[in-house]
Design a protein around this motif. Structure first.
Motif, PDB file in Angstrom:
ATOM      1  N   PHE A  46      11.716  11.391  -8.923  1.00  0.00           N
ATOM      2  CA  PHE A  46      11.262  10.534  -7.657  1.00  0.00           C
ATOM      3  C   PHE A  46      12.333  10.747  -6.595  1.00  0.00           C
ATOM      4  CE2 PHE A  46      12.274   7.112 -10.898  1.00  0.00           C
ATOM      5  CZ  PHE A  46      13.237   6.648  -9.929  1.00  0.00           C
ATOM      6  N   THR A  47      13.585  10.519  -6.678  1.00  0.00           N
ATOM      7  CA  THR A  47      14.701  10.422  -5.785  1.00  0.00           C
ATOM      8  C   THR A  47      14.197   9.231  -4.780  1.00  0.00           C
ATOM      9  OG1 THR A  47      13.929  12.325  -4.506  1.00  0.00           O
ATOM     10  CG2 THR A  47      15.669  12.507  -6.273  1.00  0.00           C
ATOM     11  N   ARG A  48      13.844   9.665  -3.648  1.00  0.00           N
ATOM     12  CA  ARG A  48      13.545   8.822  -2.245  1.00  0.00           C
ATOM     13  C   ARG A  48      11.981   8.679  -2.151  1.00  0.00           C
ATOM     14  NH1 ARG A  48      15.310   9.891   2.674  1.00  0.00           N
ATOM     15  NH2 ARG A  48      15.425  11.950   2.383  1.00  0.00           N
ATOM     16  N   ASP A  70       0.804  -1.076   0.099  1.00  0.00           N
ATOM     17  CA  ASP A  70       0.073   0.014   0.062  1.00  0.00           C
ATOM     18  C   ASP A  70       0.749   1.267  -0.043  1.00  0.00           C
ATOM     19  OD1 ASP A  70      -2.343  -1.688   0.059  1.00  0.00           O
ATOM     20  OD2 ASP A  70      -2.487  -1.476   2.232  1.00  0.00           O
ATOM     21  N   LEU A  71       1.752   1.286   0.669  1.00  0.00           N
ATOM     22  CA  LEU A  71       2.907   2.277   0.782  1.00  0.00           C
ATOM     23  C   LEU A  71       3.656   2.645  -0.488  1.00  0.00           C
ATOM     24  CD1 LEU A  71       4.348   1.815   4.363  1.00  0.00           C
ATOM     25  CD2 LEU A  71       2.652   3.480   3.693  1.00  0.00           C
ATOM     26  N   GLN A  72       4.018   1.607  -1.124  1.00  0.00           N
ATOM     27  CA  GLN A  72       4.645   1.555  -2.549  1.00  0.00           C
ATOM     28  C   GLN A  72       3.604   2.120  -3.750  1.00  0.00           C
ATOM     29  OE1 GLN A  72       7.895   1.303  -3.168  1.00  0.00           O
ATOM     30  NE2 GLN A  72       8.273   0.534  -0.852  1.00  0.00           N
ATOM     31  N   THR A  73       2.377   1.755  -3.692  1.00  0.00           N
ATOM     32  CA  THR A  73       1.148   2.275  -4.260  1.00  0.00           C
ATOM     33  C   THR A  73       0.861   3.616  -4.070  1.00  0.00           C
ATOM     34  OG1 THR A  73       0.399   0.010  -4.444  1.00  0.00           O
ATOM     35  CG2 THR A  73      -0.946   2.070  -5.222  1.00  0.00           C
ATOM     36  N   LEU A  74       0.874   4.219  -2.897  1.00  0.00           N
ATOM     37  CA  LEU A  74       0.651   5.557  -2.455  1.00  0.00           C
ATOM     38  C   LEU A  74       1.730   6.419  -3.213  1.00  0.00           C
ATOM     39  CD1 LEU A  74      -0.622   7.153   0.561  1.00  0.00           C
ATOM     40  CD2 LEU A  74       1.439   7.812  -0.232  1.00  0.00           C
ATOM     41  N   GLN A  75       3.162   5.899  -2.917  1.00  0.00           N
ATOM     42  CA  GLN A  75       4.265   6.832  -3.320  1.00  0.00           C
ATOM     43  C   GLN A  75       4.225   6.969  -4.764  1.00  0.00           C
ATOM     44  OE1 GLN A  75       7.187   5.385   0.433  1.00  0.00           O
ATOM     45  NE2 GLN A  75       7.509   4.790  -1.522  1.00  0.00           N
ATOM     46  N   SER A  76       4.001   5.832  -5.406  1.00  0.00           N
ATOM     47  CA  SER A  76       4.010   5.757  -7.023  1.00  0.00           C
ATOM     48  C   SER A  76       3.084   6.753  -7.644  1.00  0.00           C
ATOM     49  CB  SER A  76       4.124   4.611  -7.477  1.00  0.00           C
ATOM     50  OG  SER A  76       2.878   3.798  -7.081  1.00  0.00           O
ATOM     51  N   TYR A  88       3.893  10.494  -6.692  1.00  0.00           N
ATOM     52  CA  TYR A  88       4.907  11.024  -7.619  1.00  0.00           C
ATOM     53  C   TYR A  88       4.245  11.072  -9.127  1.00  0.00           C
ATOM     54  CZ  TYR A  88       8.493  10.706 -11.444  1.00  0.00           C
ATOM     55  OH  TYR A  88       9.156  11.042 -12.342  1.00  0.00           O
ATOM     56  N   ALA A  89       3.567  10.209  -9.599  1.00  0.00           N
ATOM     57  CA  ALA A  89       2.987  10.317 -10.951  1.00  0.00           C
ATOM     58  C   ALA A  89       2.155  11.599 -11.074  1.00  0.00           C
ATOM     59  CB  ALA A  89       1.971   9.319 -11.377  1.00  0.00           C
ATOM     60  N   ASP A  90       1.424  11.803 -10.025  1.00  0.00           N
ATOM     61  CA  ASP A  90       0.358  13.026  -9.923  1.00  0.00           C
ATOM     62  C   ASP A  90       1.237  14.271 -10.038  1.00  0.00           C
ATOM     63  OD1 ASP A  90      -1.966  11.798 -10.307  1.00  0.00           O
ATOM     64  OD2 ASP A  90      -2.549  11.896  -7.989  1.00  0.00           O
ATOM     65  N   SER A 148       4.285  14.607 -11.036  1.00  0.00           N
ATOM     66  CA  SER A 148       5.018  14.723 -12.302  1.00  0.00           C
ATOM     67  C   SER A 148       4.132  15.270 -13.306  1.00  0.00           C
ATOM     68  CB  SER A 148       5.590  13.370 -12.496  1.00  0.00           C
ATOM     69  OG  SER A 148       6.168  13.238 -13.838  1.00  0.00           O
ATOM     70  N   GLN A 149       2.998  14.757 -13.292  1.00  0.00           N
ATOM     71  CA  GLN A 149       2.008  15.306 -14.368  1.00  0.00           C
ATOM     72  C   GLN A 149       1.499  16.728 -14.129  1.00  0.00           C
ATOM     73  OE1 GLN A 149      -2.074  13.793 -14.375  1.00  0.00           O
ATOM     74  NE2 GLN A 149      -1.655  13.331 -16.845  1.00  0.00           N
ATOM     75  N   PHE A 150       1.458  17.139 -12.993  1.00  0.00           N
ATOM     76  CA  PHE A 150       0.997  18.630 -12.714  1.00  0.00           C
ATOM     77  C   PHE A 150       2.418  19.453 -13.045  1.00  0.00           C
ATOM     78  CE2 PHE A 150       1.206  22.315 -10.147  1.00  0.00           C
ATOM     79  CZ  PHE A 150      -0.066  22.756  -9.911  1.00  0.00           C
ATOM     80  N   VAL A 151       3.639  19.087 -12.831  1.00  0.00           N
ATOM     81  CA  VAL A 151       4.683  19.934 -12.997  1.00  0.00           C
ATOM     82  C   VAL A 151       4.869  19.802 -14.546  1.00  0.00           C
ATOM     83  CG1 VAL A 151       7.327  20.181 -12.752  1.00  0.00           C
ATOM     84  CG2 VAL A 151       5.532  19.755 -10.776  1.00  0.00           C
ATOM     85  N   GLY A 152       4.876  18.719 -15.081  1.00  0.00           N
ATOM     86  CA  GLY A 152       5.161  18.411 -16.618  1.00  0.00           C
ATOM     87  C   GLY A 152       4.139  19.275 -17.483  1.00  0.00           C
ATOM     88  N   ASN A 153       2.868  19.332 -17.214  1.00  0.00           N
ATOM     89  CA  ASN A 153       1.773  20.041 -17.854  1.00  0.00           C
ATOM     90  C   ASN A 153       2.220  21.693 -17.830  1.00  0.00           C
ATOM     91  OD1 ASN A 153       0.309  17.573 -18.631  1.00  0.00           O
ATOM     92  ND2 ASN A 153      -1.240  18.138 -16.838  1.00  0.00           N
ATOM     93  N   ARG A 154       3.258  22.019 -16.972  1.00  0.00           N
ATOM     94  CA  ARG A 154       3.506  23.443 -16.895  1.00  0.00           C
ATOM     95  C   ARG A 154       5.144  23.591 -17.299  1.00  0.00           C
ATOM     96  NH1 ARG A 154      -0.306  22.102 -13.655  1.00  0.00           N
ATOM     97  NH2 ARG A 154      -2.043  23.746 -13.249  1.00  0.00           N
TER      98      ARG A 154
END
Length: 254
Positions: free
Chosen positions: A53-55, A28-34, A37-39, A41-47
């Motif tokens: 992801f580093t750690r 569950d923790l790995q899923t939350l982290q990924s 990060y994806a959200d 990355s998408q938010f920043v990438g759209n701009r």
């Protein structure tokens, strides 16, 4: 001269949260982290930015072009959809390392990463639109020469991973200490580096250093632009020139 804007994203009080009221399932923790990060990355990438992801509980982004209002919106969006919150430090500098150091200091001054009273802190400054230039961001895109033939098709998946990671680790250390650059493994055999103003000779030295140290052969394309996307896309084209022509270093603007 480069003028890199860097944002440190730190999950508030994440360590204690993962074991309160009892340790949470690792999957569950790995899923939350990924997903988080994806959200981001998408938010920043759209701009026009790049996110690394580093750690996972500490995420680094090159955010030239994003305003403080954008950062506040990111915090609000994550706070509405996740059981954790984010604190953000934003800084600029002629080297990515200096920008990150300043951004990190802002977050640390707001409180410990495990301080339960620190929530959604936001501090720093961005580059005003009137001061942005096409030389602000320099991105280098490295990959391993014939990784498929030398590693993927010859070794098991984990031994291939070891070889690629050794090349990344050596490059990361060299670029950090020799050139005040930030290097990030982004999957496959690819490494993206946020750099200050570096020369073709600097990149040649880097790939030869890695080859001498860990026997991993790299090639690199380099681009620059107003934001990470523009610089990174130019770097991708330069790397394609390396692959097509058999060269080791290509600067897209030359």
């Amino acid at each position: 001269m480069t003028n890199t804007q860097v944002t440190l994203v730190q999950i508030d009080n994440y360590g204690p949260w993962t074991v309160t009221p009892e340790p949470r399932r690792e999957a569950d923790l790995q899923t939350l982290q990924s997903r988080l990060y994806a959200d981001i990355s998408q938010f920043v990438g759209n701009r026009g930015g790049y996110t690394f992801f580093t750690r996972f509980d500490n995420i680094i982004a090159v955010t030239n072009g994003l305003s403080m209002d954008d950062h506040e919106l990111l915090q609000e969006s994550v706070g509405n959809r996740y059981p954790v919150t984010l604190s953000l430090g934003v800084a600029t500098g002629t080297t990515p390392v200096q920008a990150l150091a300043d951004a990190t200091a802002l977050v640390q001054e707001a409180g410990s990463a495990q301080d339960k009273s620190r929530r959604e802190c936001l501090d720093g400054r961005t580059i005003d639109d009137g001061h942005r230039t096409t030389d602000d961001v320099q991105i280098a895109h490295f990959d391993v020469i014939d990784a498929t033939g030398n590693y993927t098709d010859e070794l098991n998946a984990f031994d291939t991973f070891i070889e690629i990671e050794q090349g990344y680790a050596e490059l990361m250390r060299h670029m950090r200490h020799a050139h005040d650059s930030l290097s990030f493994f982004v999957g496959g055999d690819n490494i993206i580096v946020a750099c200050p103003d570096l020369t073709e000779g600097d990149y040649e030295d880097a790939i030869h250093h890695v080859e001498d140290a860990v026997d991993v052969e790299l090639q690199v394309g380099v681009g620059h632009g107003e934001n990470a996307h523009d610089a990174g896309f130019d770097a991708k084209h330069a790397l394609e020139t390396c692959r097509a022509d058999g060269t080791r270093v290509e600067l897209e603007w030359e």
